[in-house]
Design a protein around this motif. Structure first.
Motif, mmCIF file in Angstrom:
data_model
loop_
_atom_site.group_PDB
_atom_site.id
_atom_site.type_symbol
_atom_site.label_atom_id
_atom_site.label_comp_id
_atom_site.label_asym_id
_atom_site.label_seq_id
_atom_site.Cartn_x
_atom_site.Cartn_y
_atom_site.Cartn_z
ATOM 1 N N GLY A 159 8.690 12.239 0.463
ATOM 2 C CA GLY A 159 8.871 11.354 -0.682
ATOM 3 C C GLY A 159 7.868 10.222 -0.703
ATOM 4 O O GLY A 159 7.231 9.911 0.308
ATOM 5 N N PRO A 160 7.708 9.576 -1.869
ATOM 6 C CA PRO A 160 6.778 8.455 -2.005
ATOM 7 C C PRO A 160 7.170 7.306 -1.081
ATOM 8 O O PRO A 160 8.350 6.984 -0.936
ATOM 9 C CB PRO A 160 6.911 8.047 -3.478
ATOM 10 N N CYS A 161 6.173 6.688 -0.468
ATOM 11 C CA CYS A 161 6.438 5.647 0.528
ATOM 12 C C CYS A 161 5.419 4.522 0.410
ATOM 13 O O CYS A 161 4.229 4.762 0.219
ATOM 14 C CB CYS A 161 6.385 6.270 1.924
ATOM 15 N N TRP A 162 5.905 3.289 0.549
ATOM 16 C CA TRP A 162 5.065 2.100 0.466
ATOM 17 C C TRP A 162 5.199 1.282 1.756
ATOM 18 O O TRP A 162 6.241 1.310 2.400
ATOM 19 C CB TRP A 162 5.483 1.230 -0.720
ATOM 20 N N ALA A 174 0.822 -1.202 0.000
ATOM 21 C CA ALA A 174 0.000 0.000 0.000
ATOM 22 C C ALA A 174 0.860 1.257 0.000
ATOM 23 O O ALA A 174 1.904 1.308 0.650
ATOM 24 C CB ALA A 174 -0.913 0.012 1.219
ATOM 25 N N LYS A 175 0.426 2.273 -0.716
ATOM 26 C CA LYS A 175 1.088 3.571 -0.658
ATOM 27 C C LYS A 175 0.594 4.292 0.586
ATOM 28 O O LYS A 175 -0.627 4.401 0.822
ATOM 29 C CB LYS A 175 0.781 4.384 -1.910
ATOM 30 N N VAL A 176 1.521 4.783 1.405
ATOM 31 C CA VAL A 176 1.162 5.360 2.694
ATOM 32 C C VAL A 176 1.913 6.673 2.920
ATOM 33 O O VAL A 176 2.839 7.017 2.181
ATOM 34 C CB VAL A 176 1.494 4.380 3.845
ATOM 35 N N GLU A 177 1.517 7.378 3.966
ATOM 36 C CA GLU A 177 2.226 8.583 4.399
ATOM 37 C C GLU A 177 2.744 8.353 5.812
ATOM 38 O O GLU A 177 2.056 7.773 6.655
ATOM 39 C CB GLU A 177 1.303 9.797 4.379
ATOM 40 N N MET A 178 3.968 8.816 6.076
ATOM 41 C CA MET A 178 4.553 8.733 7.406
ATOM 42 C C MET A 178 4.516 10.123 8.049
ATOM 43 O O MET A 178 4.466 11.147 7.354
ATOM 44 C CB MET A 178 6.001 8.231 7.315
ATOM 45 N N PRO A 179 4.550 10.185 9.384
ATOM 46 C CA PRO A 179 4.447 11.490 10.050
ATOM 47 C C PRO A 179 5.656 12.403 9.829
ATOM 48 O O PRO A 179 5.538 13.618 9.956
ATOM 49 C CB PRO A 179 4.311 11.126 11.534
ATOM 50 N N VAL A 202 10.428 2.057 0.829
ATOM 51 C CA VAL A 202 9.581 0.911 1.154
ATOM 52 C C VAL A 202 9.792 0.513 2.614
ATOM 53 O O VAL A 202 10.902 0.181 3.025
ATOM 54 C CB VAL A 202 9.899 -0.303 0.250
ATOM 55 N N HIS A 203 8.729 0.577 3.389
ATOM 56 C CA HIS A 203 8.726 0.072 4.762
ATOM 57 C C HIS A 203 8.120 -1.325 4.757
ATOM 58 O O HIS A 203 7.219 -1.621 3.960
ATOM 59 C CB HIS A 203 7.874 0.962 5.669
ATOM 60 N N VAL A 204 8.593 -2.182 5.657
ATOM 61 C CA VAL A 204 7.962 -3.488 5.864
ATOM 62 C C VAL A 204 7.427 -3.537 7.284
ATOM 63 O O VAL A 204 7.950 -2.894 8.188
ATOM 64 C CB VAL A 204 8.943 -4.657 5.630
ATOM 65 N N SER A 205 6.366 -4.313 7.491
ATOM 66 C CA SER A 205 5.805 -4.505 8.825
ATOM 67 C C SER A 205 6.042 -5.940 9.269
ATOM 68 O O SER A 205 5.388 -6.867 8.785
ATOM 69 C CB SER A 205 4.307 -4.193 8.853
ATOM 70 N N TYR A 206 6.993 -6.110 10.181
ATOM 71 C CA TYR A 206 7.228 -7.435 10.750
ATOM 72 C C TYR A 206 6.041 -7.861 11.613
ATOM 73 O O TYR A 206 5.752 -9.054 11.734
ATOM 74 C CB TYR A 206 8.496 -7.423 11.593
ATOM 75 N N LEU A 207 5.353 -6.897 12.203
ATOM 76 C CA LEU A 207 4.216 -7.225 13.067
ATOM 77 C C LEU A 207 3.103 -7.900 12.291
ATOM 78 O O LEU A 207 2.549 -8.914 12.720
ATOM 79 C CB LEU A 207 3.680 -5.952 13.734
ATOM 80 N N THR A 208 2.746 -7.328 11.137
ATOM 81 C CA THR A 208 1.669 -7.934 10.355
ATOM 82 C C THR A 208 2.133 -9.238 9.699
ATOM 83 O O THR A 208 1.344 -10.172 9.550
ATOM 84 C CB THR A 208 1.156 -6.968 9.279
ATOM 85 N N ALA A 209 3.399 -9.318 9.313
ATOM 86 C CA ALA A 209 3.926 -10.568 8.763
ATOM 87 C C ALA A 209 3.810 -11.691 9.793
ATOM 88 O O ALA A 209 3.508 -12.844 9.447
ATOM 89 C CB ALA A 209 5.380 -10.390 8.332
ATOM 90 N N ASN A 210 4.017 -11.363 11.056
ATOM 91 C CA ASN A 210 3.922 -12.361 12.124
ATOM 92 C C ASN A 210 2.498 -12.835 12.378
ATOM 93 O O ASN A 210 2.301 -13.833 13.085
ATOM 94 C CB ASN A 210 4.492 -11.789 13.428
#
Length: 379
Positions: free
Chosen positions: A20-23, A11-16, A288-296
């Motif tokens: 720049g473009p972020c996924w 997903a394309k997201v925004e960080m606080p 590109v950020h990854v979420s280890y929490l959701t992967a778990n």
């Protein structure tokens, strides 16, 4: 997050903070790919205002967690030579002795004692500092700087930047001493480690020592409290471990999978070229950020992923310590501390329980980590 993983896993997201473009990548298999594929770079983050959840970037340019191969491989080889089974074997009796002493003091304090103060806040910090050879009188100062670095609130930006600079200055000085007068500690072993003609540069050594000190105690501090809280609010699982202590090791692994140990994402990567991930093309240059929490909690990898189950048969490895090229260097030490702390806690206090209702436990909301601020217990 679960709905995002199912409906829009890339997903394309925004960080606080940052620009720049972020996924955000949330499926287990896609996280594996991003963290292992050399088309995604952490070194490309250096010098950029990349999207993130903290006001200031936590990692420093020379840090191993901002390196790509082959530089990353060189540094990990040198670290592996110094931080291997021999160091862990040397620390095992020390960790057990320290846990025994800390829990004895908690027992003396009596019911209502704060497990976080007596055990969680002390064991990991004392262990990594003992391993690195950090003088005891310096440890509270280092702990304060580590906490300041991880704060997410905008008003804490200057304090976080200052804390990072203070830590760097401290370890510049300490590593210089260990270079000239090596001892028996890990820092001295890193300073003198050599693979062929390769050694760590002064900058690499100082930043690596800083990283080991911060990551070597910070996450495990909160893991101990999180695991204890989870067991004390899951009486069936608590009783299961009391009755079958041989389940401790798989139980710790399942708890690490199950518990959301942070409140967001960590250090991202940059796509070096257009890359397809999960059917979505991520353009070159995007973060590109990854979420280890959701992967778990990915139902494609774990049956009943939102349930705590100490009896899983050959479960997929969890990602609490990351995955791929940047898998946590100190995961073996963290596991030693967690097994020793939780195993001894349960055997010494078979009637352990929360001293207040679970709803009265206050949780951290200021830093990237999720943990109870205090954990009063009785027995």
């Amino acid at each position: 997050m679960a709905s995002l993983r199912r409906e829009e896993p890339v997903a394309k997201v925004e960080m606080p903070y940052g620009s720049g473009p972020c996924w955000l990548v949330t499926r287990y298999a896609d996280v594996q790919m991003v963290t292992s594929d050399r088309r995604f770079s952490r070194a490309a983050l250096v010098g950029t205002d990349f999207p993130r959840i903290t006001p200031a970037p936590i990692a420093q340019p020379e840090a191993i967690n901002l390196m790509d191969p082959p530089v990353l491989a060189r540094v990990r080889r040198l670290v592996g030579q110094a931080f291997g089974p021999r160091q862990l074997d040397r620390m095992t009796p020390w960790v057990q002795s320290r846990v025994d002493s800390l829990l004895a003091a908690m027992e003396t304090a009596g019911p209502g004692a704060d497990l976080a103060v007596h055990l969680s806040d002390r064991l990991p910090l004392e262990t990594i500092c003992e391993l690195l050879g950090v003088p005891a009188q310096d440890r509270p100062r280092l702990r304060g700087w580590a906490i300041a670095m991880m704060t997410m609130t905008p008003e804490a930006r200057d304090a976080a930047v200052n804390a990072r600079q203070e830590l760097r200055g401290y370890f510049d000085g300490l590593t210089a001493v260990r270079r000239s007068v090596p001892g028996e500690d890990l820092l001295s072993a890193l300073a003198t480690a050599r693979v062929g003609e390769e050694t760590l540069t002064d900058g690499e050594l100082a930043v690596l020592a800083q990283l080991l000190m911060v990551s070597g105690h910070d996450t495990t501090t909160y893991d101990i409290s999180n695991i204890a809280y989870t067991l004390l609010t899951h009486p069936g699982h608590h009783a299961q471990l009391q009755a079958r202590p041989e389940l401790l090791e798989p139980a710790i692994e399942e708890l690490l999978r199950y518990i959301p140990f942070r409140q967001g994402v960590g250090i991202p990567r940059v796509a070096l070229e257009d890359v397809e991930v999960g059917g979505v093309t991520i353009p070159a240059g995007d973060t590109v950020h990854v979420s280890y929490l959701t992967a778990n909690r990915d139902e494609a990898m774990y049956e009943r992923p939102d349930e705590l189950d100490f009896g899983r048969t050959r479960p997929a490895p969890h990602m609490a310590f990351g995955y791929g090229m940047h898998h946590c260097l100190g995961s073996h030490l963290a596991r030693l501390m967690l097994r020793t702390a939780i195993g001894t806690l349960l055997s010494r206090f078979p009637g352990l329980r929360l001293a207040v209702p679970a709803g009265e436990i206050r949780w951290n909301t200021r830093s990237i980590w999720r943990y109870p601020l205090a954990l009063p217990v009785a027995w």
